[in-house]
Design a protein around this motif. Structure first.
Motif, PDB file in Angstrom:
ATOM      1  N   GLU A   1     -68.044  73.486 -52.520  1.00  0.00           N
ATOM      2  CA  GLU A   1     -66.787  74.008 -53.065  1.00  0.00           C
ATOM      3  C   GLU A   1     -66.065  73.035 -53.985  1.00  0.00           C
ATOM      4  O   GLU A   1     -65.327  73.460 -54.868  1.00  0.00           O
ATOM      5  CB  GLU A   1     -65.863  74.425 -51.917  1.00  0.00           C
ATOM      6  N   ILE A   2     -66.284  71.723 -53.785  1.00  0.00           N
ATOM      7  CA  ILE A   2     -65.607  70.727 -54.627  1.00  0.00           C
ATOM      8  C   ILE A   2     -66.611  69.637 -54.986  1.00  0.00           C
ATOM      9  O   ILE A   2     -67.285  69.090 -54.104  1.00  0.00           O
ATOM     10  CB  ILE A   2     -64.396  70.086 -53.921  1.00  0.00           C
TER      11      ILE A   2
ATOM     12  N   GLU B   1     -67.142  65.902 -56.862  1.00  0.00           N
ATOM     13  CA  GLU B   1     -66.483  64.687 -57.338  1.00  0.00           C
ATOM     14  C   GLU B   1     -67.374  64.063 -58.406  1.00  0.00           C
ATOM     15  O   GLU B   1     -68.420  63.494 -58.105  1.00  0.00           O
ATOM     16  CB  GLU B   1     -66.261  63.709 -56.185  1.00  0.00           C
TER      17      GLU B   1
ATOM     18  N   ARG C   1     -62.532  65.376 -60.214  1.00  0.00           N
ATOM     19  CA  ARG C   1     -62.808  66.508 -59.331  1.00  0.00           C
ATOM     20  C   ARG C   1     -62.883  67.822 -60.101  1.00  0.00           C
ATOM     21  O   ARG C   1     -62.053  68.116 -60.964  1.00  0.00           O
ATOM     22  CB  ARG C   1     -61.728  66.591 -58.263  1.00  0.00           C
TER      23      ARG C   1
ATOM     24  N   THR D   1     -63.554  71.952 -58.960  1.00  0.00           N
ATOM     25  CA  THR D   1     -63.814  72.934 -57.908  1.00  0.00           C
ATOM     26  C   THR D   1     -64.848  73.946 -58.406  1.00  0.00           C
ATOM     27  O   THR D   1     -65.063  74.105 -59.614  1.00  0.00           O
ATOM     28  CB  THR D   1     -62.533  73.675 -57.505  1.00  0.00           C
ATOM     29  N   VAL D   2     -65.459  74.663 -57.467  1.00  0.00           N
ATOM     30  CA  VAL D   2     -66.440  75.658 -57.871  1.00  0.00           C
ATOM     31  C   VAL D   2     -65.770  76.791 -58.643  1.00  0.00           C
ATOM     32  O   VAL D   2     -66.372  77.409 -59.537  1.00  0.00           O
ATOM     33  CB  VAL D   2     -67.219  76.190 -56.647  1.00  0.00           C
ATOM     34  N   GLY D   3     -64.496  77.074 -58.330  1.00  0.00           N
ATOM     35  CA  GLY D   3     -63.765  78.079 -59.091  1.00  0.00           C
ATOM     36  C   GLY D   3     -63.596  77.668 -60.542  1.00  0.00           C
ATOM     37  O   GLY D   3     -63.744  78.493 -61.457  1.00  0.00           O
ATOM     38  N   GLU D   4     -63.268  76.404 -60.751  1.00  0.00           N
ATOM     39  CA  GLU D   4     -63.135  75.899 -62.116  1.00  0.00           C
ATOM     40  C   GLU D   4     -64.476  75.926 -62.834  1.00  0.00           C
ATOM     41  O   GLU D   4     -64.551  76.216 -64.033  1.00  0.00           O
ATOM     42  CB  GLU D   4     -62.571  74.478 -62.092  1.00  0.00           C
TER      43      GLU D   4
ATOM     44  N   CYS E   1     -70.937  65.670 -53.598  1.00  0.00           N
ATOM     45  CA  CYS E   1     -70.214  66.623 -52.760  1.00  0.00           C
ATOM     46  C   CYS E   1     -68.934  65.959 -52.239  1.00  0.00           C
ATOM     47  O   CYS E   1     -68.970  64.842 -51.724  1.00  0.00           O
ATOM     48  CB  CYS E   1     -71.100  67.060 -51.602  1.00  0.00           C
ATOM     49  N   HIS E   2     -67.810  66.640 -52.366  1.00  0.00           N
ATOM     50  CA  HIS E   2     -66.533  66.090 -51.918  1.00  0.00           C
ATOM     51  C   HIS E   2     -66.532  65.817 -50.422  1.00  0.00           C
ATOM     52  O   HIS E   2     -65.913  64.850 -49.963  1.00  0.00           O
ATOM     53  CB  HIS E   2     -65.415  67.082 -52.265  1.00  0.00           C
ATOM     54  N   TYR E   3     -67.256  66.626 -49.661  1.00  0.00           N
ATOM     55  CA  TYR E   3     -67.216  66.500 -48.200  1.00  0.00           C
ATOM     56  C   TYR E   3     -68.157  65.409 -47.687  1.00  0.00           C
ATOM     57  O   TYR E   3     -67.751  64.541 -46.915  1.00  0.00           O
ATOM     58  CB  TYR E   3     -67.567  67.834 -47.547  1.00  0.00           C
TER      59      TYR E   3
ATOM     60  N   TRP F   1     -70.988  72.572 -46.207  1.00  0.00           N
ATOM     61  CA  TRP F   1     -71.385  73.269 -47.428  1.00  0.00           C
ATOM     62  C   TRP F   1     -72.891  73.185 -47.665  1.00  0.00           C
ATOM     63  O   TRP F   1     -73.374  73.592 -48.723  1.00  0.00           O
ATOM     64  CB  TRP F   1     -70.639  72.691 -48.625  1.00  0.00           C
TER      65      TRP F   1
END
Length: 270
Positions: free
Chosen positions: A6-7, A9, A16, A18-21, A52-54, A86
């Motif tokens: 989802e995010i 980096e 950063r 996001t997957v939406g962006e 991956c952000h996570y 994710w």
């Protein structure tokens, strides 16, 4: 739709995303990011461009086919932390995917004919000093060489590797070939047969690498090569939003090489 990271980096200064962006980007934008990630992966896998952000595992951009076209998603590379929320499971090993695509047959009759014809028209150039079809090319710098479909050296013009592509190429292989030939001082030209309908994402990746240019050895290029007694390719330049500009025939001399620091080394002169 498959699960996505989802995010992401990215290495600064991009930061950063996001997957939406990502999904809201124009194709040219996310295709450029996809190429950059793959080029970094081939050049320096221990220093990924995006994580991956996570879980901080390296990630790439997958083009997910939908009814409305390809949709970009962030996906972990092979070897990511399976405990990441994710994580979407193991990826297909490239060699296995390639074997499934070709079903054990790396070349078809049309592919062979195109290679032979390109080589034959190159032979008509008096500057030609070296020519081979589907032979191992010993490297000068890299640890291992390649098997270009057609390889040619022309006095005063340079070294050229032609890759005839009829089926969907793999993103990581595209990036690896561009990086390899750029390091070896060889100009890489991808050659298609047609640009029909919705192009596979692998074709889009090649065109992105060639800065919006697509080169075809189609019937028109064959006839032009016969008439000129030398190789001609049909050159298509991608327009911003209206598809392709009117194609024209080009020689190798018409394709000035960009600086050696630029892996995407070809552009058609307007």
């Amino acid at each position: 739709m498959q699960r996505t990271v989802e995010i992401a980096e990215f290495e600064l200064p991009r930061g950063r995303i996001t997957v939406g962006e990502l999904m809201a980007m124009e194709p040219a934008g996310w295709e450029h990011l996809r190429s950059e990630i793959n080029l970094r992966r081939t050049a320096d896998p221990d220093r990924p461009l995006a994580r991956c952000h996570y879980c901080q595992s390296s990630i790439y951009i997958r083009a997910q086919a939908t009814r409305d076209g390809n949709v970009p998603m962030f996906v972990h590379f092979q070897g990511a932390d399976p405990e990441c929320p994710w994580f979407a499971g193991k990826n297909v090993v490239p060699d296995d995917a390639r074997a499934a695509q070709y079903r054990g047959h790396q070349e078809c009759a049309l592919h062979r004919w195109m290679c032979d014809m390109i080589a034959r028209f190159l032979e008509m150039d008096p500057r030609l000093t070296k020519l081979s079809v589907d032979r191992y090319l010993k490297p000068q710098i890299e640890e291992r060489g390649r098997y270009p479909d057609v390889y040619a050296e022309l006095d005063g013009l340079g070294k050229f590797a032609f890759e005839v592509q009829l089926s969907k190429p793999f993103a990581f292989e595209i990036a690896a070939r561009h990086r390899h030939y750029q390091a070896e001082g060889v100009s890489l030209i991808w050659v298609f047969r047609a640009l029909d309908g919705e192009l596979p994402q692998g074709f889009r990746d090649v065109i992105t690498m060639q800065r919006g240019n697509a080169f075809l050895f189609d019937d028109a290029a064959f006839n032009a090569s016969v008439a000129a007694n030398g190789l001609r390719l049909s050159a298509y330049v991608e327009a911003d939003s209206s598809g392709w500009r009117k194609p024209r025939f080009v020689r190798l001399d018409d394709l000035p090489r960009a600086s050696r620091s630029d892996v995407a080394g070809w552009r058609v002169v307007d």
